[in-house]
Design a protein around this motif. Structure first.
Motif, mmCIF file in Angstrom:
data_model
loop_
_atom_site.group_PDB
_atom_site.id
_atom_site.type_symbol
_atom_site.label_atom_id
_atom_site.label_comp_id
_atom_site.label_asym_id
_atom_site.label_seq_id
_atom_site.Cartn_x
_atom_site.Cartn_y
_atom_site.Cartn_z
ATOM 1 N N VAL A 207 28.808 26.891 29.453
ATOM 2 C CA VAL A 207 28.219 25.716 30.163
ATOM 3 C C VAL A 207 28.180 26.082 31.636
ATOM 4 O O VAL A 207 27.109 25.851 32.422
ATOM 5 C CB VAL A 207 29.156 24.507 29.810
ATOM 6 N N LEU A 208 29.305 26.573 32.123
ATOM 7 C CA LEU A 208 29.136 27.006 33.418
ATOM 8 C C LEU A 208 28.167 28.425 33.811
ATOM 9 O O LEU A 208 27.622 28.553 34.875
ATOM 10 C CB LEU A 208 30.532 27.559 34.099
ATOM 11 N N LEU A 209 28.008 29.040 32.642
ATOM 12 C CA LEU A 209 27.308 30.382 32.799
ATOM 13 C C LEU A 209 25.574 30.089 32.967
ATOM 14 O O LEU A 209 24.872 30.626 33.800
ATOM 15 C CB LEU A 209 27.253 31.333 31.666
ATOM 16 N N TYR A 210 25.225 28.761 32.214
ATOM 17 C CA TYR A 210 24.027 28.512 32.248
ATOM 18 C C TYR A 210 23.274 27.967 33.720
ATOM 19 O O TYR A 210 22.161 28.627 34.334
ATOM 20 C CB TYR A 210 23.622 27.077 31.431
ATOM 21 N N PRO A 211 24.160 27.291 34.818
ATOM 22 C CA PRO A 211 23.523 26.956 35.963
ATOM 23 C C PRO A 211 23.649 28.143 36.796
ATOM 24 O O PRO A 211 22.749 28.360 37.711
ATOM 25 C CB PRO A 211 24.658 25.907 36.311
ATOM 26 N N LEU A 324 20.680 24.675 25.486
ATOM 27 C CA LEU A 324 20.763 24.838 26.819
ATOM 28 C C LEU A 324 19.287 25.666 27.232
ATOM 29 O O LEU A 324 18.685 25.190 28.243
ATOM 30 C CB LEU A 324 21.731 25.814 27.350
ATOM 31 N N LEU A 325 18.985 26.528 26.307
ATOM 32 C CA LEU A 325 17.775 27.375 26.953
ATOM 33 C C LEU A 325 16.576 27.116 26.116
ATOM 34 O O LEU A 325 15.506 27.326 26.798
ATOM 35 C CB LEU A 325 18.287 28.895 26.690
ATOM 36 N N GLN A 326 16.335 27.189 24.841
ATOM 37 C CA GLN A 326 15.328 26.842 24.226
ATOM 38 C C GLN A 326 14.818 25.544 24.287
ATOM 39 O O GLN A 326 13.472 25.416 24.145
ATOM 40 C CB GLN A 326 15.457 27.275 22.524
ATOM 41 N N GLY A 327 15.590 24.711 24.227
ATOM 42 C CA GLY A 327 14.906 23.048 24.094
ATOM 43 C C GLY A 327 14.265 22.951 22.802
ATOM 44 O O GLY A 327 14.123 23.664 21.995
ATOM 45 N N ASP A 328 13.878 21.617 22.835
ATOM 46 C CA ASP A 328 13.079 21.023 21.485
ATOM 47 C C ASP A 328 11.946 20.395 21.761
ATOM 48 O O ASP A 328 11.726 19.871 22.943
ATOM 49 C CB ASP A 328 14.158 20.210 20.837
ATOM 50 N N LYS A 329 11.037 20.287 20.678
ATOM 51 C CA LYS A 329 9.619 19.689 20.889
ATOM 52 C C LYS A 329 10.164 18.192 20.786
ATOM 53 O O LYS A 329 11.142 17.662 20.387
ATOM 54 C CB LYS A 329 8.765 20.021 19.949
ATOM 55 N N ILE A 338 15.738 11.861 20.678
ATOM 56 C CA ILE A 338 16.406 12.586 21.500
ATOM 57 C C ILE A 338 16.625 14.115 21.337
ATOM 58 O O ILE A 338 16.758 14.519 20.074
ATOM 59 C CB ILE A 338 17.963 12.103 21.790
ATOM 60 N N SER A 339 16.304 14.775 22.292
ATOM 61 C CA SER A 339 16.274 16.326 22.200
ATOM 62 C C SER A 339 17.873 16.887 22.246
ATOM 63 O O SER A 339 18.929 16.267 22.660
ATOM 64 C CB SER A 339 15.693 17.097 23.312
ATOM 65 N N MET A 340 18.318 17.972 21.629
ATOM 66 C CA MET A 340 19.400 18.625 21.646
ATOM 67 C C MET A 340 20.057 18.627 23.158
ATOM 68 O O MET A 340 21.310 18.544 23.575
ATOM 69 C CB MET A 340 19.650 19.868 20.999
ATOM 70 N N TYR A 341 18.953 19.225 23.950
ATOM 71 C CA TYR A 341 19.163 19.695 25.295
ATOM 72 C C TYR A 341 19.636 18.164 26.102
ATOM 73 O O TYR A 341 20.715 17.947 26.993
ATOM 74 C CB TYR A 341 18.119 19.869 26.089
ATOM 75 N N ALA A 347 26.345 13.836 26.551
ATOM 76 C CA ALA A 347 27.568 13.855 26.190
ATOM 77 C C ALA A 347 28.699 14.499 27.209
ATOM 78 O O ALA A 347 29.795 14.166 27.093
ATOM 79 C CB ALA A 347 27.494 14.476 24.570
ATOM 80 N N PHE A 348 27.981 15.581 27.503
ATOM 81 C CA PHE A 348 28.712 16.394 28.637
ATOM 82 C C PHE A 348 29.151 15.455 29.715
ATOM 83 O O PHE A 348 30.252 15.664 30.309
ATOM 84 C CB PHE A 348 27.977 17.366 29.106
ATOM 85 N N GLY A 349 28.170 14.874 30.274
ATOM 86 C CA GLY A 349 28.602 13.692 31.349
ATOM 87 C C GLY A 349 29.304 12.681 30.932
ATOM 88 O O GLY A 349 29.841 12.363 31.950
#
Length: 350
Positions: A207-211, A324-329, A338-341, A347-349
């Motif tokens: 999660v920290l790596l993504y930003p 985090l990276l690929q996203g959903d349609k 709702i998308s996974m992203y 949920a994280f917030g």
């Protein structure tokens, strides 16, 4: 799987119309492109339902896959030969002879196909069923109903195709991987024998790596150099899924404290050994870690390479990186839009 409206007889479309549908002008305006996509999806859905009816599978009407997946599988069914199907089925049964993850019904089904058509089955029906089964298993396992995936959880998370042009082993991926590996190892080792016990998991590091990756993709200049005719740049483009996975692998290797720390702490605290020099500690650490990595390399032929070697614990890691990276349609799945992203960040917030 995406929810689809149940198919009705009035929507039946001859598969022969597929080529004429896909031949529409690709230079239409945006509205025309949407209409063409909807028409192409309707044609493909008609083909799949028509195929399912031939295979005596009515449940497929309620579990149609996205249009790109349908195109991929239908094309493969048309291109496969019966000899290729026989070779694939025979090799699959041989490779998974002792694989208990493969359902017995799947083995039996393939064996029946290898034995030839049934008495009540025509040659055309046999070839259609055989090609359909092999196309799904070989090229796209996540389809449901008649084409049930052999490994359902993996098929839901892992993509069935690969983009060889996607950036992977870049300088920034290595840099972030090493930085967070050092941070994670420092924190985990520092609090390893202290209370309260603070532990930085690989999931938190992801999660920290993504930003951090998105920031480097925005901030770093496109400076690079060539080695062997290949250009290596500080910022080759947007932060990609493969870069995230590579950095995650680097972090995962070092996120757990080395077991030798317990030996050193026990000797110093309980046995009061005074002869443990920094040089001895470093050499002992390197020796034990290298021995562990060496055993891991030797055991690859038993624990990694065999097809039946499945490690479910890595699936959450892949699912998080994909979210985090690929996203959903934007599509409705079991009544949810709702998308996974978006679901992850809510949920994280929270």
């Amino acid at each position: 799987m995406s929810y689809r409206k149940p198919y009705t007889e009035g929507e039946a479309i001859d598969p022969a119309d597929r080529s004429s549908s896909s031949a529409h002008s690709i230079h239409e305006d945006e509205k025309g492109g949407v209409i063409e996509t909807a028409r192409r999806q309707s044609v493909l859905e008609g083909e799949v339902v028509h195929l399912a009816e031939k295979l005596d599978d009515q449940n497929v009407k309620e579990h149609l896959a996205p249009i790109e997946d349908l195109e991929q599988v239908i094309d493969k069914i048309d291109a496969l030969t019966i000899e290729e199907c026989r070779a694939f089925a025979a090799k699959f049964l041989e490779d998974h002879d002792f694989d208990y993850n493969v359902d017995a019904s799947q083995r039996s089904k393939l064996q029946h196909f290898l034995n030839g058509p049934l008495e009540s089955q025509s040659e055309d029906e046999y070839e259609l069923a055989f090609k359909s089964e092999v196309a799904i298993m070989k090229y796209y396992t996540p389809l449901e109903s008649h084409f049930e995936s052999t490994w359902r959880p993996e098929a839901d998370i892992v993509c069935s195709d690969d983009d060889p042009n996607m950036l992977c082993e870049t300088l920034r991926a290595h840099l972030l991987g090493y930085i967070w590996a050092c941070v994670a190892q420092f924190i985990n080792s520092l609090f390893n024998s202290r209370f309260p016990n603070v532990y930085l998991t690989s999931t938190t590091a992801q999660v920290l790596l993504y930003p951090c990756g998105k920031f480097l993709a925005w901030a770093l200049p496109d400076w690079g150099f060539k080695i062997g005719g290949v250009r290596h740049s500080l910022n080759p483009g947007p932060w990609t899924y493969k870069e995230q996975v590579l950095s995650t692998v680097i972090i995962n290797v070092s996120v757990t404290s080395a077991y030798v720390f317990w030996n050193i702490q026990t000797q110093e605290v309980y046995y009061l050994d005074k002869w443990l020099t920094p040089g001895y500690k470093i050499l002992l650490l390197l020796a034990t870690q290298m021995m562990g990595l060496g055993f891991a390399g030797l055991l690859r032929r038993f624990a990694v390479y065999p097809m039946e070697s499945i490690w479910p614990t890595i699936l959450p890691t892949l699912a998080l990186n994909r979210a985090l990276l690929q996203g959903d349609k934007k599509e409705t799945i079991h009544g949810w839009k709702i998308s996974m992203y978006k679901f992850f960040w809510i949920a994280f917030g929270g």
